[in-house]
Design a protein around this motif. Sequence first.
Motif, PDB file in Angstrom:
ATOM      1  N   ARG A  16       0.816  -1.222   0.000  1.00  0.00           N
ATOM      2  CA  ARG A  16       0.000   0.000   0.000  1.00  0.00           C
ATOM      3  C   ARG A  16       0.849   1.271   0.000  1.00  0.00           C
ATOM      4  O   ARG A  16       0.408   2.299  -0.487  1.00  0.00           O
ATOM      5  N   SER A  17       2.045   1.203   0.544  1.00  0.00           N
ATOM      6  CA  SER A  17       2.787   2.432   0.814  1.00  0.00           C
ATOM      7  C   SER A  17       3.905   2.758  -0.181  1.00  0.00           C
ATOM      8  O   SER A  17       4.582   3.776   0.003  1.00  0.00           O
ATOM      9  N   PHE A  18       4.103   1.959  -1.228  1.00  0.00           N
ATOM     10  CA  PHE A  18       5.163   2.308  -2.173  1.00  0.00           C
ATOM     11  C   PHE A  18       4.838   3.664  -2.808  1.00  0.00           C
ATOM     12  O   PHE A  18       3.686   4.053  -2.910  1.00  0.00           O
ATOM     13  N   ARG A  19       5.875   4.350  -3.249  1.00  0.00           N
ATOM     14  CA  ARG A  19       5.675   5.707  -3.746  1.00  0.00           C
ATOM     15  C   ARG A  19       5.510   5.792  -5.259  1.00  0.00           C
ATOM     16  O   ARG A  19       4.713   6.574  -5.750  1.00  0.00           O
ATOM     17  N   HIS A  20       6.304   5.003  -6.004  1.00  0.00           N
ATOM     18  CA  HIS A  20       6.299   5.147  -7.458  1.00  0.00           C
ATOM     19  C   HIS A  20       5.994   3.851  -8.208  1.00  0.00           C
ATOM     20  O   HIS A  20       5.194   3.845  -9.117  1.00  0.00           O
ATOM     21  N   ARG A  21       6.700   2.766  -7.816  1.00  0.00           N
ATOM     22  CA  ARG A  21       6.590   1.527  -8.591  1.00  0.00           C
ATOM     23  C   ARG A  21       6.678   0.314  -7.675  1.00  0.00           C
ATOM     24  O   ARG A  21       7.558   0.242  -6.813  1.00  0.00           O
ATOM     25  N   ALA A  22       5.770  -0.635  -7.906  1.00  0.00           N
ATOM     26  CA  ALA A  22       5.829  -1.944  -7.255  1.00  0.00           C
ATOM     27  C   ALA A  22       5.815  -2.978  -8.374  1.00  0.00           C
ATOM     28  O   ALA A  22       4.894  -3.006  -9.193  1.00  0.00           O
ATOM     29  N   TRP A  23       6.865  -3.799  -8.416  1.00  0.00           N
ATOM     30  CA  TRP A  23       7.014  -4.757  -9.496  1.00  0.00           C
ATOM     31  C   TRP A  23       7.233  -6.152  -8.932  1.00  0.00           C
ATOM     32  O   TRP A  23       8.066  -6.341  -8.058  1.00  0.00           O
ATOM     33  N   ARG A  24       6.487  -7.114  -9.450  1.00  0.00           N
ATOM     34  CA  ARG A  24       6.531  -8.488  -8.949  1.00  0.00           C
ATOM     35  C   ARG A  24       7.138  -9.421  -9.981  1.00  0.00           C
ATOM     36  O   ARG A  24       6.784  -9.379 -11.152  1.00  0.00           O
ATOM     37  N   ARG A  75       5.024 -12.761 -14.967  1.00  0.00           N
ATOM     38  CA  ARG A  75       4.752 -14.141 -14.556  1.00  0.00           C
ATOM     39  C   ARG A  75       5.545 -15.075 -15.459  1.00  0.00           C
ATOM     40  O   ARG A  75       5.489 -14.959 -16.677  1.00  0.00           O
ATOM     41  N   VAL A  76       6.254 -15.990 -14.848  1.00  0.00           N
ATOM     42  CA  VAL A  76       6.989 -16.999 -15.599  1.00  0.00           C
ATOM     43  C   VAL A  76       6.052 -18.178 -15.799  1.00  0.00           C
ATOM     44  O   VAL A  76       5.519 -18.736 -14.839  1.00  0.00           O
ATOM     45  N   PHE A  77       5.842 -18.521 -17.066  1.00  0.00           N
ATOM     46  CA  PHE A  77       4.934 -19.617 -17.402  1.00  0.00           C
ATOM     47  C   PHE A  77       5.717 -20.828 -17.886  1.00  0.00           C
ATOM     48  O   PHE A  77       6.630 -20.695 -18.692  1.00  0.00           O
ATOM     49  N   GLN A  78       5.310 -21.972 -17.384  1.00  0.00           N
ATOM     50  CA  GLN A  78       5.873 -23.226 -17.863  1.00  0.00           C
ATOM     51  C   GLN A  78       5.352 -23.498 -19.267  1.00  0.00           C
ATOM     52  O   GLN A  78       4.380 -22.891 -19.704  1.00  0.00           O
ATOM     53  N   ASP A 119      10.475 -15.898  -6.106  1.00  0.00           N
ATOM     54  CA  ASP A 119       9.557 -14.770  -6.224  1.00  0.00           C
ATOM     55  C   ASP A 119      10.051 -13.577  -5.401  1.00  0.00           C
ATOM     56  O   ASP A 119      10.628 -13.754  -4.325  1.00  0.00           O
ATOM     57  N   PHE A 120       9.760 -12.390  -5.911  1.00  0.00           N
ATOM     58  CA  PHE A 120      10.073 -11.180  -5.146  1.00  0.00           C
ATOM     59  C   PHE A 120       9.258 -10.008  -5.661  1.00  0.00           C
ATOM     60  O   PHE A 120       8.688 -10.049  -6.755  1.00  0.00           O
ATOM     61  N   TRP A 121       9.199  -8.970  -4.851  1.00  0.00           N
ATOM     62  CA  TRP A 121       8.689  -7.660  -5.241  1.00  0.00           C
ATOM     63  C   TRP A 121       9.856  -6.690  -5.182  1.00  0.00           C
ATOM     64  O   TRP A 121      10.718  -6.791  -4.300  1.00  0.00           O
ATOM     65  N   ASP A 124       9.881   0.677  -5.485  1.00  0.00           N
ATOM     66  CA  ASP A 124      10.529   1.966  -5.734  1.00  0.00           C
ATOM     67  C   ASP A 124      12.009   1.818  -6.072  1.00  0.00           C
ATOM     68  O   ASP A 124      12.799   2.725  -5.819  1.00  0.00           O
ATOM     69  N   GLU A 125      12.368   0.682  -6.627  1.00  0.00           N
ATOM     70  CA  GLU A 125      13.739   0.402  -7.028  1.00  0.00           C
ATOM     71  C   GLU A 125      14.731   0.599  -5.890  1.00  0.00           C
ATOM     72  O   GLU A 125      15.924   0.827  -6.107  1.00  0.00           O
ATOM     73  N   ALA A 126      14.218   0.493  -4.638  1.00  0.00           N
ATOM     74  CA  ALA A 126      15.072   0.709  -3.477  1.00  0.00           C
ATOM     75  C   ALA A 126      15.013  -0.426  -2.457  1.00  0.00           C
ATOM     76  O   ALA A 126      15.927  -0.575  -1.649  1.00  0.00           O
ATOM     77  N   ARG A 127      13.938  -1.208  -2.498  1.00  0.00           N
ATOM     78  CA  ARG A 127      13.786  -2.320  -1.550  1.00  0.00           C
ATOM     79  C   ARG A 127      13.262  -3.544  -2.288  1.00  0.00           C
ATOM     80  O   ARG A 127      12.401  -3.422  -3.163  1.00  0.00           O
ATOM     81  N   VAL A 128      13.773  -4.682  -1.904  1.00  0.00           N
ATOM     82  CA  VAL A 128      13.326  -5.950  -2.462  1.00  0.00           C
ATOM     83  C   VAL A 128      12.650  -6.736  -1.357  1.00  0.00           C
ATOM     84  O   VAL A 128      13.148  -6.795  -0.230  1.00  0.00           O
ATOM     85  N   ALA A 129      11.517  -7.316  -1.684  1.00  0.00           N
ATOM     86  CA  ALA A 129      10.817  -8.199  -0.752  1.00  0.00           C
ATOM     87  C   ALA A 129      10.862  -9.613  -1.331  1.00  0.00           C
ATOM     88  O   ALA A 129      10.153  -9.919  -2.284  1.00  0.00           O
ATOM     89  N   LEU A 130      11.766 -10.434  -0.792  1.00  0.00           N
ATOM     90  CA  LEU A 130      11.835 -11.839  -1.203  1.00  0.00           C
ATOM     91  C   LEU A 130      10.656 -12.566  -0.592  1.00  0.00           C
ATOM     92  O   LEU A 130      10.428 -12.478   0.615  1.00  0.00           O
TER      93      LEU A 130
END
Length: 179
Positions: A16-24, A75-78, A119-121, A124-130
């Motif tokens: 909810r709190s990212f500022r610019h971009r959240a990428w999965r 998404r990586v598809f088999q 998998d990860f998020w 904001d190109e500053a933090r990674v969530a594994l």
Amino acid sequence: MSSWVLPGAEFEELLRSFRHRAWRWECQGTYRQPAEAEPWRRWRAGEPDDLTWLRPWLDQVAAATRAGRLVARVRVFQEPPTEYQLWQLDVGRANVAAGEDVRVLTESRARALGLPAHDFWLFDEARVALMHFEDQQFAGTEIIASPGEVTRYRNWWGTACEHAVPLLAYRHDLIGRRR
């Protein structure tokens, strides 16, 4: 490396709190999330789905994109796609309609490009969530904020986005090949 494990509620706050971009980056063939069990069962039975279970996410994506923030995933598809991934091709149309940029990369292409198998998020190109999973269910998130590590994930993000195709185009091509 700076890291710690967050339970689900705290991870939701990151979304909810990212500022610019959240990428999965999403690379498992199947996810077994409790909220998806009944909708997936209905899809498998050919029953209609009103997507009520997905509405909170769709609303969150729509609000973020209205505010000028980007929510995206690859998404990586088999090959061929798993049954879960076929379901996600149907459900994913709602994600796209809400404003999420959803793309697909085949597993063989992801491997050839040297992209990760976890998998990860990237926020904001500053933090990674594994993202950690147990028995295909979300178990928690490890946060990485070390600049060197984050740069590696940003590079993976750039490579994945460069080679992935939009979900709706992938879906159209897959349906065409199956006829």
